[in-house]
Design a protein around this motif. Sequence first.
Motif, PDB file in Angstrom:
ATOM      1  N   UNK A 268     -38.393  21.306 -32.025  1.00 26.20           N
ATOM      2  CA  UNK A 268     -38.220  19.901 -31.683  1.00 26.20           C
ATOM      3  C   UNK A 268     -39.572  19.206 -31.783  1.00 26.20           C
ATOM      4  N   UNK A 269     -39.583  18.095 -32.515  1.00 25.00           N
ATOM      5  CA  UNK A 269     -40.800  17.321 -32.730  1.00 25.00           C
ATOM      6  C   UNK A 269     -40.695  16.010 -31.972  1.00 25.00           C
ATOM      7  N   UNK A 270     -41.734  15.670 -31.191  1.00 25.52           N
ATOM      8  CA  UNK A 270     -41.812  14.367 -30.546  1.00 25.52           C
ATOM      9  C   UNK A 270     -42.518  13.414 -31.504  1.00 25.52           C
ATOM     10  N   UNK A 271     -41.824  12.386 -31.998  1.00 29.15           N
ATOM     11  CA  UNK A 271     -42.434  11.481 -32.976  1.00 29.15           C
ATOM     12  C   UNK A 271     -43.424  10.519 -32.316  1.00 29.15           C
ATOM     13  N   UNK A 272     -44.259   9.909 -33.151  1.00 29.07           N
ATOM     14  CA  UNK A 272     -45.298   9.021 -32.618  1.00 29.07           C
ATOM     15  C   UNK A 272     -44.720   7.755 -31.986  1.00 29.07           C
ATOM     16  N   UNK A 273     -43.475   7.414 -32.286  1.00 29.01           N
ATOM     17  CA  UNK A 273     -42.905   6.218 -31.663  1.00 29.01           C
ATOM     18  C   UNK A 273     -42.332   6.496 -30.272  1.00 29.01           C
ATOM     19  N   UNK A 274     -42.368   7.772 -29.838  1.00 24.21           N
ATOM     20  CA  UNK A 274     -41.926   8.107 -28.477  1.00 24.21           C
ATOM     21  C   UNK A 274     -42.923   7.538 -27.463  1.00 24.21           C
ATOM     22  N   UNK A 275     -42.418   7.026 -26.357  1.00 23.89           N
ATOM     23  CA  UNK A 275     -43.294   6.413 -25.342  1.00 23.89           C
ATOM     24  C   UNK A 275     -44.228   7.427 -24.695  1.00 23.89           C
ATOM     25  N   UNK A 276     -43.879   8.708 -24.789  1.00 24.78           N
ATOM     26  CA  UNK A 276     -44.720   9.749 -24.178  1.00 24.78           C
ATOM     27  C   UNK A 276     -45.789  10.274 -25.135  1.00 24.78           C
ATOM     28  N   UNK A 277     -45.758   9.777 -26.376  1.00 24.26           N
ATOM     29  CA  UNK A 277     -46.705  10.254 -27.368  1.00 24.26           C
ATOM     30  C   UNK A 277     -47.970   9.393 -27.365  1.00 24.26           C
ATOM     31  N   UNK A 278     -49.122   9.997 -27.182  1.00 26.44           N
ATOM     32  CA  UNK A 278     -50.415   9.308 -27.198  1.00 26.44           C
ATOM     33  C   UNK A 278     -51.355  10.033 -28.133  1.00 26.44           C
ATOM     34  N   UNK A 279     -51.935   9.297 -29.082  1.00 25.92           N
ATOM     35  CA  UNK A 279     -52.799   9.897 -30.091  1.00 25.92           C
ATOM     36  C   UNK A 279     -54.144   9.172 -30.089  1.00 25.92           C
ATOM     37  N   UNK A 280     -55.214   9.921 -30.081  1.00 30.99           N
ATOM     38  CA  UNK A 280     -56.540   9.330 -30.230  1.00 30.99           C
ATOM     39  C   UNK A 280     -56.670   8.809 -31.662  1.00 30.99           C
TER      40      UNK A 280
ATOM     41  N   UNK B  10     -56.343   4.345 -28.275  1.00 28.74           N
ATOM     42  CA  UNK B  10     -55.209   5.254 -28.087  1.00 28.74           C
ATOM     43  C   UNK B  10     -53.966   4.614 -28.701  1.00 28.74           C
ATOM     44  N   UNK B  11     -53.311   5.336 -29.634  1.00 27.91           N
ATOM     45  CA  UNK B  11     -52.055   4.875 -30.235  1.00 27.91           C
ATOM     46  C   UNK B  11     -50.890   5.447 -29.433  1.00 27.91           C
ATOM     47  N   UNK B  12     -50.008   4.558 -28.972  1.00 27.62           N
ATOM     48  CA  UNK B  12     -48.867   4.966 -28.132  1.00 27.62           C
ATOM     49  C   UNK B  12     -47.578   4.407 -28.718  1.00 27.62           C
ATOM     50  N   UNK B  13     -46.498   5.168 -28.562  1.00 31.18           N
ATOM     51  CA  UNK B  13     -45.202   4.729 -29.069  1.00 31.18           C
ATOM     52  C   UNK B  13     -44.563   3.675 -28.195  1.00 31.18           C
ATOM     53  N   UNK B  14     -43.648   2.909 -28.812  1.00 28.69           N
ATOM     54  CA  UNK B  14     -42.922   1.852 -28.088  1.00 28.69           C
ATOM     55  C   UNK B  14     -41.493   2.273 -27.765  1.00 28.69           C
ATOM     56  N   UNK B  15     -41.101   3.476 -28.188  1.00 31.29           N
ATOM     57  CA  UNK B  15     -39.788   3.994 -27.811  1.00 31.29           C
ATOM     58  C   UNK B  15     -38.719   3.882 -28.866  1.00 31.29           C
ATOM     59  N   UNK B  16     -39.019   3.249 -30.016  1.00 30.95           N
ATOM     60  CA  UNK B  16     -38.007   3.098 -31.059  1.00 30.95           C
ATOM     61  C   UNK B  16     -38.655   3.228 -32.425  1.00 30.95           C
ATOM     62  N   UNK B  17     -37.918   3.830 -33.353  1.00 31.60           N
ATOM     63  CA  UNK B  17     -38.467   4.060 -34.691  1.00 31.60           C
ATOM     64  C   UNK B  17     -38.757   2.767 -35.437  1.00 31.60           C
ATOM     65  N   UNK B  18     -38.054   1.676 -35.072  1.00 31.96           N
ATOM     66  CA  UNK B  18     -38.280   0.405 -35.762  1.00 31.96           C
ATOM     67  C   UNK B  18     -39.195  -0.529 -34.966  1.00 31.96           C
ATOM     68  N   UNK B  19     -39.846   0.000 -33.942  1.00 31.65           N
ATOM     69  CA  UNK B  19     -40.810  -0.779 -33.157  1.00 31.65           C
ATOM     70  C   UNK B  19     -42.221  -0.378 -33.559  1.00 31.65           C
ATOM     71  N   UNK B  20     -43.195  -1.282 -33.431  1.00 30.57           N
ATOM     72  CA  UNK B  20     -44.577  -0.944 -33.817  1.00 30.57           C
ATOM     73  C   UNK B  20     -45.226   0.027 -32.841  1.00 30.57           C
ATOM     74  N   UNK B  21     -46.239   0.716 -33.342  1.00 34.97           N
ATOM     75  CA  UNK B  21     -47.089   1.557 -32.498  1.00 34.97           C
ATOM     76  C   UNK B  21     -48.133   0.645 -31.850  1.00 34.97           C
TER      77      UNK B  21
END
Length: 300
Positions: free
Chosen positions: A175-187, A198-209
């Motif tokens: 199972x992969x957590x995508x970057x648009x997940x709200x729990x995903x944080x990337x330097x 810090x790049x964080x997801x907005x919770x939807x694949x069609x929403x911006x990071x």
Amino acid sequence: MNRLKKSIKIRTAEILLGFFILIGGNSLAFHSGSFIVNFNKVGFSLVSSVQEGVASIFGYGKKFITAIHDVVVLQKEYQALTEKLKDYEYMQRSNTEIRKENERLKEQLQFATDLEYKNIAAQIIGRNPDNLYSGITIGKGSRSGIRKGMPVIAIQNGNVGVVGKVVTVGISTSLVMPIYDTKCNISARIQNTRDIGIASGSGSYDSPIMLNYIRKRVLDDFNHGDLVVSSGENDNYMKDIPIGRISKITVLDYDSSLEIEVDPVIDFMRLENVLVVDHKHGNDRPPMSDDMSAKKKENE
């Protein structure tokens, strides 16, 4: 009275005379054959006319039946040709899809070979694009060498991008957590200025990071469309892997940081294959031969 009797006798004699003359004429005609010949001619004409009429009726009937048969045959041939055309169109579409799939796989193979880290190609077999919980299931697991925490990237239409990271590993699936997940944080960094956030997801694949913690005073140093990449810090992603491009910049009066929206470079709803990267180990794949590289350039 006597006159009436005499008149009747005369008429009787005349009738008998006429009858005998008729009988005699008929006998003579029969003996001479003239009557038989006339009768045969009349009968032949009548029979011929009837035969001609019957033949015409049968001829029209035969033509009508033949026409119906031809129409049925033409309909069957038309249906057969229509089915063949459908099969041809299906084969054409299939061939086009196969060519596109081959192109995608060649592109991925080239990138996987050139990548300096060991990587495992996997196909997406399921996804849950729910706003509260998002996850991408891939068809590779611990049996293929995948471990929890491994970064996942992809190449799509010639663009390399971050997909997410592995959060759960099974024997044959992960199972992969995508970057648009709200729990995903990337330097992440803005590539041009090297400013880090810090790049964080907005919770939807069609929403911006969302890119946070970029200082206001560097606002004039970057623009819309600038590329945001992974920073490589915290040892969770490789360095300089594209995340997306800046689409919106908002200045908040109450905050010392900018609010920046980033459109992902990866179209997640069209994503089919990914690469799970073991960035702890180098790539042991042999480089592509010159012939393969030449063929790739010819295809391009």
